[in-house]
Structure formats: structure tokens, C-alpha cells
Design an enzyme around this catalytic site. Structure first.
Site, PDB file in Angstrom:
ATOM      1  CG  HIS A 118      -1.936  -1.046   1.289  1.00 55.53           C
ATOM      2  ND1 HIS A 118      -2.959  -1.108   0.367  1.00 55.53           N
ATOM      3  CD2 HIS A 118      -2.136  -2.087   2.140  1.00 55.53           C
ATOM      4  CE1 HIS A 118      -3.744  -2.136   0.647  1.00 55.53           C
ATOM      5  NE2 HIS A 118      -3.260  -2.757   1.714  1.00 55.53           N
ATOM      6  CB  CYS A 163      -2.355   3.973  -3.814  1.00 56.28           C
ATOM      7  SG  CYS A 163      -3.642   2.929  -4.482  1.00 56.28           S
TER       8      CYS A 163
END
Length: 374
Positions: A190, A238
Site C-alpha cells: 500500500h 497507490c
């Protein structure tokens, strides 16, 4: 020249191309803004037969010149390889990205030299709702791909931010880098703008690794073993929480082409969009000295544009990793690394329907062409 090549195969193209292939080529060329909607419609609506459509298509492309013809041939060879073989098109390296060729030199490779790659994959988090289903496929794909390219792969899983820092630092000191001709660093987790998350990340106690630190550890000062050698960084994470899609007006030809929804083609990964997740949460040595660039010979490939999300299929893995594998397997014998990454980016132009993602090249300081095969 590309126009001569297209003219050479024109008769066979007219005799053998199918209506569906004509429509797909027109759609692709419209998406790339080689054609506009009116030109596309003229081929399909002003000609009564398939052969007439094909001949109109060829004549129109030849009038547009070498750049347009080159793009059409590129699409033909990439999206319709069997048909291209039937036509006897010239091998791709002579035509694709011809305008980019500036006679720039290449990085020198050594078939006998070791190559080194670092892969860090965060799959299982302290907060289990952050677990990255499908990340095991990313890890498997990247390891197999890099090993096929002769890289010795150093693997790490489920690291905290500090542990990622340590792993990158230790990698930069690996003695094998002195003989290596290049290096890869791949980090998958992430993330947010400028950082990837460690496995202990929470909103109250962020656990992060700053991406900029990679360049510090692999810089000329910290890692002289990689001086003047390509260093390729791939980050699957991301860079924010924004969606990469916008609504565009359908009555403007160029905009509607850029924003039109198209179904995944045969080369798309096996990704069902409802299975896609976002990888986000809200002096004195006595030696002669010479100057060298602190940061040079880097190329980073990030999975999304600034502040936007990246998508991962919970069964098949991240879209970026799937596309990298497809493109590298097909074209790494022929194209340099920047062309390969551009091919990956092109696959994001139309493969997703309701979700949009566009990877980006960043901090490119390659001064030569880097081919993965010599």
C-alpha cells in the site's frame, strides 16, 4: 519508411483483413488521435463492402504519412501478430518508435556478469483488513520475470518501514553489484504520495518508507558500485486516494475517443473489475578525486499518476505487474527499457472500463538506451 512498408502489404491487407480487425484498428488509431471520429466513420459508413472499407482505410493512412503508418503497423504487430505474420510485415524493431532513435549509445552489457534485483512484497498487515489479496501473484510473476532476464533475486516479504529501509541499504552494499551491469528494485505494498507502507501501518502510528530514500542508497556517493549502470525502480503502490477517471463530453471527437469505454481485448490480463482493489488508505583520502553525478542512470516506473490509486486483482495480482510481464516477455529482446514501459502505459489506455489508472515514468536520468538483452 513506414509508408512504403504499408504500401507493400496493402493488397494483402485489403484481401485478408476482417471487418472486426478494421473496427479494432480504427478504434485504436482514434484513441491515439491519429484519426478523428469523422475519418473513422467515413471508412465504415461510406463503403459498401469489407474490401472497399479496407482500401479506403489504407489510402487514408498512406496520405497521413510515415508517422501515422508507423503507428498503424505498430498496432497491427502488437494486437494482431498472426495477421501481421500473414502480411509479412517487417520485424517490429525497424519500425516501432523510429522517431525516437537519435543514434544515442547503449549501456554495455556483459553476458557473464551477475545481475542483481531486490523484490519487497508486503502482503499481510498487522491490521488484517489491509491484507493485499493477489500480491502473492505479483511476487511470483516478478521473480520469474527477473530470473528469466538473468537477475539474481533478493526476496523480502512483509516488512515494516524500517525493515524496508534496512533491506534497501543492505542491497546497496551487496558486493555482487561491483560486477553487475544493472540492478532492479521492486517494492509492492500500500502507499501514498512519496511513500510505501510497512506492515504495521495504522492511521494513529504510520509505518512508512520514503521512496526518495531509494535514490539516496543507490546514489553515486552511497553506491559507487552502480556508477554509470542502469538502476530500474518499480513501485506498485497507490500515490493517493483519487480515482484516475474523469467524465468527458461525448460530442467532442478527440475527447470522446480519449474517454470512451472499451472492453478488454485478448491481450488484457484476466482481471474482473469487481475483483480490483485499491492499494491505498486514506577529504583527506590521499587519492585522486573526480566529480561524478550524484544521481544518474535511474528510471522509476510508478503504478499511478500523483495522488491517484492503483488497482490490484484479488486473484490475478496488480494490473501493472501483469502488463509488465506481458510486455517484457514479448518485446524485451527488441526494445529498450523506456519503450517497454511506454508499451505498458499504452495497455492502460483502454483495457479498463469503469476504473482508470495510468502508470508514470519518473526521475529518468538514463543517458543511454538500456536493452535487457545484448
Amino acid at each position: 519508411m513506414a509508408a512504403d512498408e504499408l504500401r507493400r502489404v496493402g493488397t494483402d491487407f485489403v484481401n485478408n483483413v476482417t471487418v472486426s480487425q478494421i473496427k479494432q484498428l480504427l478504434d485504436d488509431l482514434t484513441t491515439q488521435r491519429v484519426l478523428n471520429e469523422e475519418e473513422k466513420d467515413s471508412v465504415l459508413e461510406e463503403n459498401p463492402s469489407r474490401a472497399d472499407q479496407a482500401q479506403h482505410f489504407i489510402d487514408m493512412m498512406l496520405k497521413k504519412g510515415n508517422v501515422a503508418c508507423m503507428k498503424m503497423i505498430n498496432i497491427l504487430m502488437e494486437e494482431h501478430p498472426e495477421f501481421s505474420l500473414t502480411l509479412g510485415l517487417t520485424p517490429l524493431p525497424l519500425l516501432v518508435d523510429q522517431l525516437d532513435l537519435d543514434n544515442s549509445p547503449m549501456y554495455i552489457l556483459n553476458e557473464e556478469a551477475p545481475r542483481l534485483a531486490l523484490i519487497i512484497t508486503n502482503k499481510t498487515f498487522k491490521n488484517t483488513r489491509l491484507n493485499r489479496s493477489g500480491a502473492e501473484k505479483d511476487e511470483e510473476i516478478m521473480e520469474a520475470l527477473l530470473r528469466s532476464l538473468r537477475y539474481e533475486v533478493v526476496m523480502h516479504e512483509d516488512l515494516t518501514g524500517k525493515q524496508i529501509e534496512k533491506a534497501v541499504s543492505e542491497f546497496s552494499k551487496d558486493q555482487r553489484l561491483k560486477q553487475a551491469d544493472s540492478a532492479f528494485v521492486v517494492i509492492m505494498s500500500h502507499g501514498k504520495m512519496g511513500a510505501v507502507y510497512g506492515v504495521n501501518w495504522t492511521e494513529e502510528e504510520p509505518d512508512e518508507f520514503l521512496i526518495d530514500n531509494i535514490y539516496e542508497y543507490l546514489s553515486t556517493e552511497s553506491c559507487p558500485a552502480l556508477l554509470n549502470k542502469p538502476k530500474i525502480i518499480i513501485i506498485q503502490a497507490c500515490r493517493g486516494a483519487k480515482n484516475g477517471a474523469v467524465i468527458v463530453c461525448d460530442n467532442v471527437a478527440s475527447d470522446s475517443a480519449a474517454g470512451a469505454e472499451t472492453q478488454p481485448g485478448p491481450s488484457a490480463p484476466h482481471a474482473v473489475e469487481e475483483c480490483l482493489e485499491e492499494d491505498t488508505l486514506f577529504p583527506g583520502t590521499g587519492k585522486k578525486m573526480r566529480l561524478a553525478h550524484q544521481e544518474k542512470d535511474f528510471l522509476s516506473f510508478l503504478s499511478s499518476t500523483p495522488d491517484t490509486v492503483s488497482y490490484r486483482d484479488t486473484r490475478q495480482g496488480s494490473l501493472l505487474i501483469q502488463y509488465i510481464d506481458q510486455v517484457f516477455q514479448a518485446y524485451s529482446h527488441e526494445c529498450d527499457i523506456e519503450v517497454l514501459f511506454r508499451k505498458v502505459m499504452r495497455r492502460f489506455e483502454s483495457k479498463l472500463t469503469n476504473k482508470k489508472q495510468m502508470p508514470t515514468k519518473d526521475r529518468c536520468t538514463l543517458t543511454r538506451r538500456f536493452y535487457l538483452y545484448d
